[in-house]
Design a protein around this motif. Structure first.
Motif, mmCIF file in Angstrom:
data_model
loop_
_atom_site.group_PDB
_atom_site.id
_atom_site.type_symbol
_atom_site.label_atom_id
_atom_site.label_comp_id
_atom_site.label_asym_id
_atom_site.label_seq_id
_atom_site.Cartn_x
_atom_site.Cartn_y
_atom_site.Cartn_z
ATOM 1 N N GLU A 183 8.669 4.429 -4.317
ATOM 2 C CA GLU A 183 8.328 3.661 -2.958
ATOM 3 C C GLU A 183 7.091 2.741 -2.920
ATOM 4 N N PHE A 184 6.072 3.309 -3.664
ATOM 5 C CA PHE A 184 4.967 2.423 -3.639
ATOM 6 C C PHE A 184 5.035 1.055 -4.328
ATOM 7 N N ALA A 185 5.873 1.136 -5.304
ATOM 8 C CA ALA A 185 6.467 -0.421 -5.822
ATOM 9 C C ALA A 185 7.275 -1.074 -4.893
ATOM 10 N N ARG A 186 8.464 -0.183 -4.089
ATOM 11 C CA ARG A 186 9.291 -0.851 -3.303
ATOM 12 C C ARG A 186 8.674 -1.412 -2.076
ATOM 13 N N ASN A 187 7.744 -0.767 -1.574
ATOM 14 C CA ASN A 187 7.212 -0.968 -0.271
ATOM 15 C C ASN A 187 5.757 -1.352 -0.311
ATOM 16 N N TRP A 188 5.462 -2.887 -0.225
ATOM 17 C CA TRP A 188 3.888 -2.971 -0.273
ATOM 18 C C TRP A 188 3.408 -3.011 1.232
ATOM 19 N N PRO A 189 1.993 -3.028 1.484
ATOM 20 C CA PRO A 189 1.703 -3.071 2.648
ATOM 21 C C PRO A 189 1.408 -4.536 3.197
ATOM 22 N N HIS A 190 1.216 -4.789 4.357
ATOM 23 C CA HIS A 190 1.288 -6.151 4.907
ATOM 24 C C HIS A 190 0.008 -6.615 5.321
ATOM 25 N N ILE A 194 1.751 -10.550 5.351
ATOM 26 C CA ILE A 194 2.064 -10.956 3.802
ATOM 27 C C ILE A 194 2.039 -9.631 2.955
ATOM 28 N N PRO A 195 3.208 -9.554 2.387
ATOM 29 C CA PRO A 195 3.165 -8.358 1.403
ATOM 30 C C PRO A 195 2.141 -8.272 0.301
ATOM 31 N N VAL A 196 1.330 -7.551 0.032
ATOM 32 C CA VAL A 196 0.260 -7.389 -1.059
ATOM 33 C C VAL A 196 0.365 -6.072 -1.847
ATOM 34 N N PRO A 197 0.012 -6.163 -3.105
ATOM 35 C CA PRO A 197 -0.353 -4.775 -3.600
ATOM 36 C C PRO A 197 -1.282 -4.047 -3.323
ATOM 37 N N TYR A 198 -1.032 -2.625 -3.474
ATOM 38 C CA TYR A 198 -2.113 -1.653 -2.544
ATOM 39 C C TYR A 198 -3.618 -2.022 -3.197
ATOM 40 N N VAL A 199 -3.816 -2.483 -4.234
ATOM 41 C CA VAL A 199 -5.098 -2.909 -4.876
ATOM 42 C C VAL A 199 -6.045 -3.922 -3.987
ATOM 43 N N VAL A 200 -5.139 -4.691 -3.030
ATOM 44 C CA VAL A 200 -5.769 -5.368 -2.038
ATOM 45 C C VAL A 200 -6.344 -4.893 -0.990
ATOM 46 N N VAL A 201 -5.701 -3.726 -0.554
ATOM 47 C CA VAL A 201 -6.382 -3.089 0.511
ATOM 48 C C VAL A 201 -7.094 -2.039 0.280
ATOM 49 N N GLU A 202 -6.979 -1.443 -0.855
ATOM 50 C CA GLU A 202 -7.641 -0.187 -1.421
ATOM 51 C C GLU A 202 -8.475 -0.423 -2.864
ATOM 52 N N LEU A 340 -0.130 -1.471 8.837
ATOM 53 C CA LEU A 340 -0.077 -2.006 7.521
ATOM 54 C C LEU A 340 1.088 -1.949 6.939
ATOM 55 N N ARG A 341 2.322 -1.355 7.838
ATOM 56 C CA ARG A 341 3.672 -1.406 7.290
ATOM 57 C C ARG A 341 4.529 -2.121 8.007
#
Length: 341
Positions: A183-190, A194-202, A340-341
């Motif tokens: 699910e972490f790969a399937r659903n990115w935060p927004h 814009i959907p971005v990988p979790y490294v952008v927000v964390e 963020l979702r």
């Protein structure tokens, strides 16, 4: 693969054939991966120190690790008389088994039966902690003071660095609202729609996670359990031949697996350009991102000096854990305030 599966199903049954082929494929890939990573580390260290590294056996030394493997296979298996024989012999097997299980949990695409576990992240954390038990068993059963010290250091180190790893992973869990790795790969935060990988927000959690998995795999500058200059070889001092090779195998496999878990949590996993039209690109993206994390581990090893044991413990308890706790608190506040979702 399908004809072979049908052939084996007549003998082993459908589940047995799937298990046999899955385990065989994983073992074959991991063997190639270890041979490649050992060669890569030699090359990375050589270029970091402005030298060539292996060059003679195969193109740019590409067959050197195969020659090393054959040498280890031919070495005599020596068991010191004063060891606890059962524990001494079981430790290399115990450190080897969890690595195979961990590999099957990494999602390589949008539909991977082995990786679809609702609590996959918890299983990864639990299995990765089993290796420290094997390391302590190896050190304690060797009846060697250097090996015992190495085993005890490994326990202290993993206990200390497991906490910031868990706290950094929890920050991502708070945003993703799931423990399923897929699910972490399937659903990115927004962010701004814009959907971005979790490294952008964390980014802080990603850095702490990277430092933590580097310590958990006993990589420099956190290689205190081995510390050749102090403990000869640490927990595996008394091991020879393929018994020693199993510890080596587990270390490099754990590097790739934890790198793949980090890539799944923070770098988007199997998602990438054209993956919807060409699903076979999914596993390739996971491997490329995982090898990027492994390369950074190798780069760090040949850049930073080894920490003293007290420095290593202070770094975890006085810096990483407080920062991870603050980051988790800030994440919880932001998640409540900003969707963020």
């Amino acid at each position: 693969m399908a004809p072979l599966h049908r052939l084996l199903s007549g003998v082993l049954g459908d589940f047995g054939a799937t298990l046999f082929l899955g385990a065989g494929t994983i073992l074959g890939f991991l063997t190639f991966n270890v041979l490649f990573l050992i060669w890569l580390e030699r090359k990375v260290s050589a270029h970091a120190q402005r030298r060539l590294g292996p060059m003679e056996v195969g193109f740019h030394g590409s067959l050197q690790t195969i020659a090393d493997m054959l040498k280890l296979l031919s070495k005599q298996l020596v068991t010191p008389l004063a060891t606890d024989h059962f524990t001494f012999l079981f430790a290399p097997i115990l450190i080897f088994i969890p690595t195979i299980c961990l590999t099957s949990l990494v999602p390589l695409g949008d539909a991977q039966a082995f990786a679809e576990m609702p609590n996959g992240l918890v299983v990864v954390v639990v299995l990765s902690g089993v290796t420290v038990i094997a390391i302590f068993m190896a050190g304690w059963s060797s009846n060697n003071k250097y090996a015992v010290l190495g085993g005890m250091r490994s326990v202290a180190q993993v206990v200390a660095y497991e906490i910031p790893v868990l706290l950094s992973a929890l920050s991502v869990v708070l945003i993703g609202q799931t423990l399923n790795l897929a699910e972490f790969a399937r659903n990115w935060p927004h962010v701004l729609g814009i959907p971005v990988p979790y490294v952008v927000v964390e980014p802080v959690a990603a850095l702490i996670f990277f430092i933590g998995i580097t310590a958990e795999t006993n990589r420099a500058p956190f290689d205190i359990p081995e510390a050749e200059s102090e403990l000869v070889g640490g927990f595996h001092t008394e091991y020879t031949g393929m018994r020693f090779a199993l510890f080596f195998f587990a270390e490099y496999t754990n590097m790739l697996v934890l790198g793949a878990v980090g890539a799944t949590l923070f770098l988007g996993g199997w998602k990438g350009p054209l993956v919807g039209a060409l699903p076979w690109l999914g596993p390739l993206y996971v491997l490329l991102k995982a090898y990027l994390v492994v390369f950074l581990m190798m780069w760090a090893r040949w850049t930073f000096p080894r920490l003293r044991f007290d420095q290593l413990m202070n770094f975890a308890w006085k810096l990483l854990i407080p920062v991870a706790l603050v980051n988790l608190l800030v994440t919880a506040i932001v998640v409540e305030a900003v969707p963020l979702r």
